[in-house]
Design an enzyme around this catalytic site. Structure first.
Site, PDB file in Angstrom:
ATOM      1  N   ARG A  70       8.186   0.419   5.097  1.00  0.00           N
ATOM      2  CA  ARG A  70       6.830   0.608   5.629  1.00  0.00           C
ATOM      3  C   ARG A  70       5.988   1.442   4.659  1.00  0.00           C
ATOM      4  O   ARG A  70       4.772   1.369   4.629  1.00  0.00           O
ATOM      5  CB  ARG A  70       6.887   1.215   7.033  1.00  0.00           C
ATOM      6  CG  ARG A  70       5.597   1.159   7.798  1.00  0.00           C
ATOM      7  CD  ARG A  70       5.790   1.107   9.316  1.00  0.00           C
ATOM      8  NE  ARG A  70       6.844   1.972   9.802  1.00  0.00           N
ATOM      9  CZ  ARG A  70       6.726   3.292   9.966  1.00  0.00           C
ATOM     10  NH1 ARG A  70       5.590   3.907   9.692  1.00  0.00           N
ATOM     11  NH2 ARG A  70       7.745   4.008  10.417  1.00  0.00           N
ATOM     12  N   TYR A 123     -15.988 -13.055   9.212  1.00  0.00           N
ATOM     13  CA  TYR A 123     -14.838 -13.622   9.900  1.00  0.00           C
ATOM     14  C   TYR A 123     -14.776 -13.053  11.332  1.00  0.00           C
ATOM     15  O   TYR A 123     -14.792 -11.827  11.520  1.00  0.00           O
ATOM     16  CB  TYR A 123     -13.547 -13.329   9.134  1.00  0.00           C
ATOM     17  CG  TYR A 123     -12.341 -13.717   9.943  1.00  0.00           C
ATOM     18  CD1 TYR A 123     -12.165 -15.032  10.371  1.00  0.00           C
ATOM     19  CD2 TYR A 123     -11.423 -12.766  10.343  1.00  0.00           C
ATOM     20  CE1 TYR A 123     -11.097 -15.386  11.165  1.00  0.00           C
ATOM     21  CE2 TYR A 123     -10.339 -13.116  11.124  1.00  0.00           C
ATOM     22  CZ  TYR A 123     -10.189 -14.426  11.530  1.00  0.00           C
ATOM     23  OH  TYR A 123      -9.140 -14.775  12.328  1.00  0.00           O
ATOM     24  N   ASP A 195     -15.144  -8.238   1.816  1.00  0.00           N
ATOM     25  CA  ASP A 195     -14.124  -9.268   2.031  1.00  0.00           C
ATOM     26  C   ASP A 195     -14.492 -10.440   1.129  1.00  0.00           C
ATOM     27  O   ASP A 195     -15.498 -11.111   1.346  1.00  0.00           O
ATOM     28  CB  ASP A 195     -14.102  -9.675   3.509  1.00  0.00           C
ATOM     29  CG  ASP A 195     -12.980 -10.661   3.816  1.00  0.00           C
ATOM     30  OD1 ASP A 195     -12.640 -11.456   2.915  1.00  0.00           O
ATOM     31  OD2 ASP A 195     -12.471 -10.648   4.948  1.00  0.00           O
ATOM     32  N   LYS A 220      -5.025 -17.131   2.708  1.00  0.00           N
ATOM     33  CA  LYS A 220      -5.904 -18.234   2.320  1.00  0.00           C
ATOM     34  C   LYS A 220      -5.618 -18.645   0.870  1.00  0.00           C
ATOM     35  O   LYS A 220      -4.513 -19.045   0.570  1.00  0.00           O
ATOM     36  CB  LYS A 220      -7.362 -17.819   2.557  1.00  0.00           C
ATOM     37  CG  LYS A 220      -7.617 -17.289   3.987  1.00  0.00           C
ATOM     38  CD  LYS A 220      -7.315 -18.342   5.028  1.00  0.00           C
ATOM     39  CE  LYS A 220      -7.698 -17.984   6.440  1.00  0.00           C
ATOM     40  NZ  LYS A 220      -7.064 -16.797   7.015  1.00  0.00           N
TER      41      LYS A 220
END
Ligand SMILES: Cc1ncc(COP(=O)(O)O)c(C=O)c1O
Length: 410
Positions: A70, A123, A195, A220
């Site tokens: 993590r 988005y 973004d 993507k």
């Protein structure tokens, strides 16, 4: 080769396609394997007496030896260094998805009482996170059309800490002048996050225009094969360290080593995939403009795009592989396309190797955006009653054109 070797201005300018293949990629020190090695281990042994622990407070977790996945994992770390180098940033934090990268940015930078300005259209998942969740934590949020700098000036407050843009934005393909917006944000003491999922580092480099952080949904174009979720935030080392420490670790939405390994393989071919897909998208956009079943086409590379001049300045690598088109009676056309298309899949998402198309109805999208009347009018200027978002893949252009033609005409 360290990431920063490729990020300094002294380095001969390499094309993003070459950086995607080579930058920050080192043969495995143990085996000298040239391909990235998948190290799926969740934890690593460590020396408690190591100098790394005795430094006066380690404020950059990425500087520690690997302890627990993590905090950091070797395969994920390699992807982070490669992404930083391709985007021209100092460091990157990878996350489990694109939305997790947006969440890490917000949680890492904002506190109760702060104010955030977000693009009124971006988005939908990121928009809903900001508009619906953040206010519950005492963060004030304004949704503003970021292509209108006067509207941004009017929305700025003394507590504004962050402006979040998306360029081109999904699904309108509207652009934001990132250089001008960065100047405005910085003059006000705020940061700018962008973004850049639809542009990819091949088309546009927001950090070089003044943005502080660049976000990608790796799901993507960067992975590009529809088989892994991921996200990243790229920027200055100190800023990324803050996100990693405050949000990366506690949000817990870390990228898996398996996904990082797949995404590294996608990154290798980013340049070639984008070159072909954006060439096809440009050709299809021009062709669809003259198609009898199509009433409007939006693509930053078309001279008819309202911000074509900005697109030419801000997207020197090309205009991307996503376009939208409109037809009369969009719902009926959606059913027709879903039944008739043989190559193009009728499905959500974008940036895959195979072409995807989906109808995004304006009334449906308003459930996410809740725009005021002026914002709705601006939305309809780009999208009418709804847009078919076409994410162009790697099929040969004549085959794609024939498939779309027979499905649109039927
Ligand atoms: C521009 C943009 N950013 C972020 C996301 C979210 O990415 P993910 O699905 O990886 O969380 C998407 C998803 O479509 C997107 O289009």
């Amino acid at each position: 080769m360290p990431a920063e070797d490729f990020a300094t201005p002294a380095t001969p300018a390499l094309h993003p396609a070459t950086l995607a293949l080579h930058a920050a990629l080192r043969p495995d020190p143990g085996t000298r394997s040239l391909q990235p090695v998948l190290d799926a281990s969740v934890n690593q042994g460590f020396d408690p007496g190591s100098a790394a622990f005795s430094a006066d407070g380690v404020d950059d977790l990425a500087a520690l030896p690997f302890l627990y996945a993590r905090w950091g994992n070797p395969t994920v770390r390699q992807l982070e260094q490669r992404l930083a180098a391709v985007e021209g940033g100092e460091d990157a934090l990878c996350t489990a998805s694109g939305v997790a990268a947006v969440a890490a940015t917000c949680l890492g930078l904002l506190r109760a009482g702060d104010h955030l300005i977000v693009s009124d259209v971006c988005y939908a998942g990121a928009h809903e996170l900001m508009r619906k969740l953040l206010p519950d934590f005492g963060i004030q949020v304004s949704a503003v059309n970021l292509s209108d700098l006067d509207a941004v000036r009017a929305a700025l407050r003394p507590e504004t800490r962050l402006i979040h843009a998306e360029s081109p934005c999904n699904p309108l393909l509207r652009l934001t002048d990132l250089g001008a917006l960065a100047e405005l944000a910085h003059a006000h003491g705020a940061l700018l996050s962008v973004d850049s999922t639809l542009a990819t580092p091949v088309m546009s480099r927001p950090l070089s225009l003044g943005a502080d952080l660049v976000i990608h949904s790796l799901t993507k174009f960067i992975n590009g094969h529809g088989d892994a979720l991921g996200g990243c935030v790229i920027g200055a080392r100190a800023l990324v360290a803050r996100l990693r420490g405050r949000a990366g670790v506690y949000l817990g939405a870390c990228l898996s080593a398996q996904a990082a390994w797949l995404i590294q393989r996608g990154l290798d071919t980013l340049g070639a995939r984008l070159a072909q897909a954006s060439r096809s998208a440009a050709a299809l956009a021009h062709w669809l403009q003259g198609h009898p079943a199509v009433s409007a086409v939006t693509y930053p590379g078309l001279p008819s795009h309202p911000q074509h001049a900005l697109a030419c300045r801000q997207m020197p690598g090309g205009f991307g592989a996503v376009l939208t088109f409109q037809t009369p009676q969009p719902e009926a056309m959606a059913r027709q396309l879903a039944q008739r298309l043989r190559l193009v899949h009728y499905a959500f998402s974008l940036g895959h190797q195979r072409s995807l198309v989906v109808l995004l109805g304006t009334d449906d999208m308003m459930r996410s955006y809740a725009l005021p009347p002026a914002g709705l009018a601006e939305y309809r200027r780009y999208a009418g009653d709804g847009v078919f978002r076409l994410s162009v893949g790697l099929e040969a252009l004549p085959d794609l054109q024939a498939d779309l033609d027979q499905a649109l005409r039927a």
